[in-house]
Write a protein that holds these residues in place. Structure first.
Motif, short mmCIF file in Angstrom:
data_model
loop_
_atom_site.label_atom_id
_atom_site.label_comp_id
_atom_site.label_asym_id
_atom_site.label_seq_id
_atom_site.Cartn_x
_atom_site.Cartn_y
_atom_site.Cartn_z
N ALA A 599 -13.70 6.01 -9.56
CA ALA A 599 -12.69 5.31 -8.76
C ALA A 599 -13.29 4.96 -7.40
O ALA A 599 -14.24 5.62 -6.95
N PRO A 600 -12.78 3.94 -6.73
CA PRO A 600 -13.33 3.59 -5.41
C PRO A 600 -13.27 4.78 -4.45
O PRO A 600 -12.25 5.47 -4.38
N VAL A 601 -14.35 5.04 -3.76
CA VAL A 601 -14.36 6.17 -2.82
C VAL A 601 -13.55 5.85 -1.57
O VAL A 601 -13.11 6.76 -0.86
N ILE A 602 -13.34 4.57 -1.32
CA ILE A 602 -12.55 4.17 -0.16
C ILE A 602 -11.85 2.87 -0.49
O ILE A 602 -12.39 2.02 -1.21
N ARG A 603 -10.64 2.71 0.02
CA ARG A 603 -9.86 1.50 -0.24
C ARG A 603 -9.64 0.75 1.06
O ARG A 603 -9.69 1.33 2.14
N PRO A 604 -9.38 -0.55 0.96
CA PRO A 604 -9.24 -1.36 2.17
C PRO A 604 -8.12 -0.89 3.08
O PRO A 604 -7.02 -0.54 2.61
N ALA A 605 -8.38 -0.89 4.37
CA ALA A 605 -7.37 -0.46 5.34
C ALA A 605 -6.18 -1.40 5.35
O ALA A 605 -5.05 -0.98 5.65
N PHE A 606 -6.39 -2.68 5.01
CA PHE A 606 -5.28 -3.63 5.07
C PHE A 606 -4.20 -3.32 4.04
O PHE A 606 -3.08 -3.81 4.13
N LEU A 607 -4.53 -2.48 3.03
CA LEU A 607 -3.51 -2.10 2.06
C LEU A 607 -2.46 -1.16 2.67
O LEU A 607 -1.42 -0.93 2.07
N THR A 608 -2.78 -0.60 3.84
CA THR A 608 -1.83 0.29 4.53
C THR A 608 -1.04 -0.44 5.61
O THR A 608 -0.26 0.18 6.33
N HIS A 609 -1.25 -1.75 5.75
CA HIS A 609 -0.48 -2.54 6.71
C HIS A 609 1.01 -2.38 6.40
O HIS A 609 1.42 -2.31 5.23
N PRO A 610 1.88 -2.32 7.44
CA PRO A 610 3.32 -2.12 7.19
C PRO A 610 3.92 -3.12 6.21
O PRO A 610 4.87 -2.79 5.49
N GLN A 611 3.39 -4.34 6.19
CA GLN A 611 3.94 -5.37 5.31
C GLN A 611 3.11 -5.54 4.02
O GLN A 611 3.38 -6.45 3.24
N ALA A 612 2.11 -4.69 3.82
CA ALA A 612 1.18 -4.89 2.70
C ALA A 612 1.89 -4.86 1.35
O ALA A 612 1.66 -5.73 0.50
N GLN A 613 2.74 -3.87 1.13
CA GLN A 613 3.40 -3.77 -0.18
C GLN A 613 4.32 -4.94 -0.43
O GLN A 613 4.38 -5.48 -1.55
N THR A 614 5.03 -5.37 0.60
CA THR A 614 5.90 -6.54 0.45
C THR A 614 5.09 -7.77 0.10
O THR A 614 5.48 -8.56 -0.79
N ARG A 615 3.98 -7.95 0.79
CA ARG A 615 3.13 -9.12 0.51
C ARG A 615 2.51 -9.05 -0.88
O ARG A 615 2.41 -10.07 -1.58
N LEU A 616 2.11 -7.85 -1.29
CA LEU A 616 1.55 -7.69 -2.62
C LEU A 616 2.60 -7.95 -3.69
O LEU A 616 2.32 -8.59 -4.72
N ASP A 617 3.81 -7.51 -3.46
CA ASP A 617 4.90 -7.76 -4.41
C ASP A 617 5.16 -9.27 -4.54
O ASP A 617 5.43 -9.76 -5.65
N LYS A 618 5.08 -9.98 -3.45
CA LYS A 618 5.25 -11.44 -3.50
C LYS A 618 4.15 -12.08 -4.33
O LYS A 618 4.41 -13.00 -5.11
#
Length: 631
Positions: A599-618
């Motif tokens: 599995a990736p040892v590190i994931r992008p910091a932008f995935l923790t942005h407050p609006q990240a999940q909303t944007r990904l859902d869109k």
């Protein structure tokens, strides 16, 4: 021949080397034992099956490669040598799993359905037999169905079932060991009928297809006997690669590291060329200068094609490295043709043409955002403009954050005088032009692009154990740039201007590939699409550098591929494992299931942005690039 012997207590024992192998199996250790005449016992990990190939003095058979591709196999020259090994190994594995299957793989002597001058390509024969027990019959059925659906290019398989007793070798294995047996025999369609010469591509496809059908047979046996918990037949593949893969990986990486592709084709005099172009009223073709090539192309090509893949024992990895070999060859040809008419054609072969659908998507973006066109280049005196020093400081802070999460994230930053305005990642280095000026609000998004995707996948790829995943699988750049552009949206920094720039690269690339001169493409961007003089110049320079580089169309193409992938329910995580293309998504999933990839040892910091999940859902619901603009 290996024969059982009785130990001092009267129980049947085996030679010391075989006893040591059995001890390894009991202790969950891998086994790799070489025999005379090129034979081998290989056990990646204890499994309730063993693929077997009896060579009988025959060399270079595809059947041998199919057997050797499995996680657990035995290759010997004589059946009498095989029997005691099978009895010993199979006994230990059956005791552990309460089930054990032999898959006997061999070839017919001839491809009887074709001749050299045949006017058409008839089906080819595959024969399958099994012992009478239910689990073996289910395995044979799965093998037959898998082989029947796995059409080999040019020839369609015709699967026949035969009586196991009609095959002396398979019958002997069943009778002498007492284990369930499935036997598969196939026509050697990879050999020319008269000369016996090999069709390499056909052989590769045949091996891959029958190997995969064999995995399906093992999975059916496992399911029938409940000997393992299984999610997919591909999980029964190898969980470790052999030394030959590591050696080839290092050799390929040495070639890939011998040149910096983008630096080799990027001008060193962009600012001077711009000044001259402006002084000439934008009517004279600019003259670009380049770094001297630091690589001896012919020498590196010799090294590249001296890398041996024939001992990989893994069709999936074999295919990945062959693809990468071809891509490196094309890249070396491209840089050697710099500033010649051949350069643009090599670039077209490497990056592809501008497809009509991609061109329409780009034109649609430019048309619908035309009212936002800004022909002003004067950002130098804007108080909201960040220079190279501010960008460098922000980059160091972001890299430090990643390093705290994963100590292996050790990136270097270089300020360069020989680059046009902007940023560039080369390996583990982030290169920043001293001419860089950009809106301060775009800095974080652009660093998410360069650091959060390009550098992150480099270091995640480095952690996989094979350098191929950090240098990039063949064709990875399109999806990599699509991910990088998507990261700008996820970080809240996708602007109208940025999206227009990405779309303009496509229409400019189309213009370049159609043979229009620099000045015509520049004029189209400035006059038809409203780009400022300097912005239009930089856009055009990127497309005409080196003699015409088709790379810039991949940003929008990759973004559209990613949005389609997300809309269809695809996951993002496999893309963080290393530098891969959309076409490799299933391969990465397979290698991950087999345990070859982490599995990736590190994931992008932008995935923790407050609006990240909303944007990904869109994005998962279906997103048009125009919907990505953050107002």
């Amino acid at each position: 021949m290996t024969t059982p012997r009785r130990n001092h207590r009267g129980a049947i024992g085996y030679p010391q080397w075989l006893e040591e192998i059995l001890d390894c199996i009991r202790a969950d250790k891998s086994v790799r034992k070489d025999f005379d005449n090129g034979g081998r016992l290989h056990i990646d990990r204890p499994l309730p099956f063993l693929s077997v190939h009896i060579g009988k003095g025959r060399d270079d058979l595809a059947a041998r490669d199919i057997a050797a591709a499995n996680a657990s196999y035995l290759i010997v020259d004589d059946i009498n040598e095989a029997l005691p090994i099978i009895a010993a190994v199979g006994g230990v594995l059956r005791a552990r799993f309460n089930a054990f299957l032999l898959l006997d793989i061999d070839e017919f002597d001839h491809d009887t359905l074709i001749t050299d001058d045949a006017p058409y390509l008839p089906p080819f024969e595959i024969g399958i037999a099994s012992t009478s027990d239910l689990a073996a019959r289910k395995a044979a059925l799965a093998l037959a169905e898998g082989a029947d659906t796995g059409q080999v290019k040019f020839r369609t398989p015709h699967v026949d079932r035969f009586d196991l007793k009609a095959d002396t070798q398979a019958a002997t294995l069943a009778e002498q060991t007492g284990f369930p047996v499935v036997a598969v025999r196939f026509a050697p369609i990879y050999r020319q009928p008269e000369s016996g010469s090999t069709y390499p591509d056909l052989r590769e496809r045949l091996v891959a297809n029958i190997f995969d059908a064999g995995l399906k047979a093992f999975a059916a046996f496992v399911g029938a006997t409940q000997s393992l918990k299984l999610t997919t037949h591909r999980a029964l593949g190898r969980k470790a690669f052999v030394d030959a893969v590591s050696r080839a990986d290092r050799s390929m990486d040495d070639v890939a590291s011998s040149f910096d592709f983008l630096l080799a084709v990027t001008p060193i005099n962009t600012d001077a060329a711009w000044q001259a172009f402006k002084a000439g009223k934008f009517k004279q073709e600019p003259q670009f200068l380049y770094r001297p090539l630091s690589v001896q192309v012919e020498a590196e090509k010799r090294k590249l094609f001296s890398v041996a893949f024939d001992r990989f024992e893994d069709p999936v990895l074999y295919h990945l490295y062959r693809e990468k070999q071809q891509e490196l060859d094309l890249q070396l040809s491209l840089i050697s043709a710099r500033e010649t008419s051949r350069f643009v054609e090599y670039g077209r072969a490497l990056y592809g043409p501008v497809e009509p659908s991609l061109y329409r998507a780009a034109q649609d973006i430019l048309a619908k955002t035309a009212t936002f066109a800004d022909d002003s280049d004067d950002i130098e005196d804007d108080p909201q403009t960040a220079d190279c020093d501010e960008v460098e400081a922000a980059a160091r802070a972001m890299i430090a954050d990643y390093h705290r999460q994963y100590p292996g994230f050790v990136a270097e930053i270089e300020l360069r005088d020989d680059l046009p305005s902007g940023l560039l990642v080369s390996g583990e280095r982030l290169l920043i032009s001293r001419q860089t000026l950009m809106p301060r609000g775009r800095v974080h998004a652009l660093l998410s692009h360069e650091i959060g995707v390009h550098l992150l996948t480099y270091f995640n790829g480095s952690a996989q154990g094979l350098r191929l995943f950090r240098s990039g699988l063949a064709g990875y750049e399109g999806m990599q740039e699509g991910l990088a552009v998507f990261s700008e949206y996820m970080a809240g920094g996708m602007t109208v201007g940025r999206l227009r720039l990405i779309a303009a690269r496509v229409v400019a690339c189309s213009s370049m590939l159609e043979g229009r001169p620099f000045t015509a493409t520049y004029g189209m961007l400035a006059e038809e699409h409203g780009f400022g003089p300097l912005a239009a110049f930089h856009l055009t320079m990127r497309l005409y550098r080196g003699g015409g580089l088709a790379k810039d169309a991949i940003y929008l193409r990759g973004l559209l591929e990613l949005l389609s992938h997300l809309k269809s329910g695809g996951a993002l995580d496999p893309f963080w494992m290393g530098k891969i293309s959309a076409s490799h998504f299933r391969v990465m999933q397979e290698l991950s299931l087999r345990g070859l990839l982490k599995a990736p040892v590190i994931r992008p910091a932008f995935l923790t942005h407050p609006q990240a999940q909303t944007r990904l859902d869109k994005a998962r619901a279906g997103l048009n690039p125009l919907d990505m603009i953050i107002s």
